[in-house]
Motif scaffolding. Structure first.
Motif, PDB file in Angstrom:
ATOM      1  N   GLU A 152       1.663  12.309  -9.292  1.00  0.00           N
ATOM      2  CA  GLU A 152       0.996  13.593  -9.068  1.00  0.00           C
ATOM      3  C   GLU A 152       2.009  14.720  -8.998  1.00  0.00           C
ATOM      4  N   ARG A 153       3.118  14.496  -8.306  1.00  0.00           N
ATOM      5  CA  ARG A 153       4.161  15.520  -8.206  1.00  0.00           C
ATOM      6  C   ARG A 153       4.742  15.836  -9.580  1.00  0.00           C
ATOM      7  N   LYS A 154       4.941  14.793 -10.375  1.00  0.00           N
ATOM      8  CA  LYS A 154       5.478  15.001 -11.725  1.00  0.00           C
ATOM      9  C   LYS A 154       4.496  15.816 -12.559  1.00  0.00           C
ATOM     10  N   GLN A 155       3.197  15.506 -12.427  1.00  0.00           N
ATOM     11  CA  GLN A 155       2.185  16.243 -13.166  1.00  0.00           C
ATOM     12  C   GLN A 155       2.150  17.703 -12.728  1.00  0.00           C
ATOM     13  N   VAL A 156       2.218  17.939 -11.424  1.00  0.00           N
ATOM     14  CA  VAL A 156       2.218  19.308 -10.902  1.00  0.00           C
ATOM     15  C   VAL A 156       3.451  20.052 -11.408  1.00  0.00           C
ATOM     16  N   GLU A 157       4.598  19.401 -11.407  1.00  0.00           N
ATOM     17  CA  GLU A 157       5.826  20.041 -11.909  1.00  0.00           C
ATOM     18  C   GLU A 157       5.690  20.396 -13.381  1.00  0.00           C
ATOM     19  N   GLN A 158       5.098  19.489 -14.158  1.00  0.00           N
ATOM     20  CA  GLN A 158       4.913  19.765 -15.583  1.00  0.00           C
ATOM     21  C   GLN A 158       3.970  20.949 -15.783  1.00  0.00           C
ATOM     22  N   GLU A 159       2.898  20.988 -14.986  1.00  0.00           N
ATOM     23  CA  GLU A 159       1.967  22.108 -15.082  1.00  0.00           C
ATOM     24  C   GLU A 159       2.656  23.416 -14.700  1.00  0.00           C
ATOM     25  N   LYS A 160       3.446  23.383 -13.621  1.00  0.00           N
ATOM     26  CA  LYS A 160       4.171  24.577 -13.203  1.00  0.00           C
ATOM     27  C   LYS A 160       5.160  25.013 -14.275  1.00  0.00           C
ATOM     28  N   LEU A 167       0.833  -1.210   0.000  1.00  0.00           N
ATOM     29  CA  LEU A 167       0.000   0.000   0.000  1.00  0.00           C
ATOM     30  C   LEU A 167       0.864   1.254   0.000  1.00  0.00           C
ATOM     31  N   SER A 168       1.906   1.243   0.787  1.00  0.00           N
ATOM     32  CA  SER A 168       2.805   2.401   0.843  1.00  0.00           C
ATOM     33  C   SER A 168       3.489   2.637  -0.497  1.00  0.00           C
ATOM     34  N   GLN A 169       3.906   1.568  -1.138  1.00  0.00           N
ATOM     35  CA  GLN A 169       4.553   1.705  -2.449  1.00  0.00           C
ATOM     36  C   GLN A 169       3.567   2.236  -3.484  1.00  0.00           C
ATOM     37  N   GLU A 170       2.323   1.772  -3.399  1.00  0.00           N
ATOM     38  CA  GLU A 170       1.300   2.254  -4.326  1.00  0.00           C
ATOM     39  C   GLU A 170       1.042   3.744  -4.090  1.00  0.00           C
ATOM     40  N   GLU A 171       0.924   4.136  -2.819  1.00  0.00           N
ATOM     41  CA  GLU A 171       0.729   5.544  -2.493  1.00  0.00           C
ATOM     42  C   GLU A 171       1.912   6.378  -2.950  1.00  0.00           C
ATOM     43  N   LEU A 172       3.114   5.851  -2.762  1.00  0.00           N
ATOM     44  CA  LEU A 172       4.317   6.562  -3.202  1.00  0.00           C
ATOM     45  C   LEU A 172       4.299   6.751  -4.710  1.00  0.00           C
ATOM     46  N   SER A 173       3.923   5.718  -5.423  1.00  0.00           N
ATOM     47  CA  SER A 173       3.854   5.804  -6.883  1.00  0.00           C
ATOM     48  C   SER A 173       2.843   6.865  -7.318  1.00  0.00           C
ATOM     49  N   ILE A 174       1.685   6.876  -6.647  1.00  0.00           N
ATOM     50  CA  ILE A 174       0.659   7.872  -6.968  1.00  0.00           C
ATOM     51  C   ILE A 174       1.180   9.274  -6.667  1.00  0.00           C
ATOM     52  N   GLU A 175       1.795   9.432  -5.510  1.00  0.00           N
ATOM     53  CA  GLU A 175       2.333  10.744  -5.129  1.00  0.00           C
ATOM     54  C   GLU A 175       3.399  11.209  -6.118  1.00  0.00           C
ATOM     55  N   LYS A 176       4.265  10.290  -6.547  1.00  0.00           N
ATOM     56  CA  LYS A 176       5.309  10.658  -7.516  1.00  0.00           C
ATOM     57  C   LYS A 176       4.692  11.119  -8.828  1.00  0.00           C
TER      58      LYS A 176
END
Length: 134
Positions: A61-69, A50-59
């Motif tokens: 999302e962070r990548k998407q936010v960085e691309q948007e920024k 579960l933690s790895q899945e959450e980490l993958s999702i967070e990564k």
């Protein structure tokens, strides 16, 4: 002697049964402990998944936010460059216009000055004075 031997045998049997009972108790305890540890390992593996899945999702999302920024920053830089070009163009046009107005005003003053000089020369000349002598 025989009684002693009987007692010894009885003592051996008692010891054997007691050791057997202790062995079975320890074996049961160890089996229970192993099961408990296996359950704990299983739970920890689930938690890790579960933690790895959450980490993958967070990564992601962070990548998407960085691309948007990055896209917003690039857009703002482009707008800033366009504004800079526009202001530079306006400044050059304004300075060119001001320079033209100054040239026209200067020409007007020179023409008026020449007219005034000519008029005063003529006046001096009417009085019989030479403008170059003064």
């Amino acid at each position: 002697m025989e009684q002693k031997l009987q007692r010894e045998r009885q003592d051996h049997r008692d010891i054997y049964w007691d050791l057997s009972r202790q062995y079975k108790t320890m074996q049961t305890e160890l089996t229970n402990k192993v099961k408990k540890l296996e359950q704990e390992v299983s739970q920890l593996k689930e938690d890790l998944a579960l933690s790895q899945e959450e980490l993958s999702i967070e990564k992601s999302e962070r990548k998407q936010v960085e691309q948007e920024k990055d896209a917003i920053i690039a857009d703002l830089r482009q707008k800033l460059d366009n504004m800079e070009s526009d202001y530079e163009k306006i400044l050059h046009e304004t300075l060119d216009s001001l320079s033209s107005q100054l040239s026209a005003t200067r020409q007007g003053w020179e023409d008026e000055s020449a007219t005034l000089h000519q008029k005063y020369k003529e006046l001096l000349s009417e009085f019989g004075l030479n403008a170059l002598d003064l």
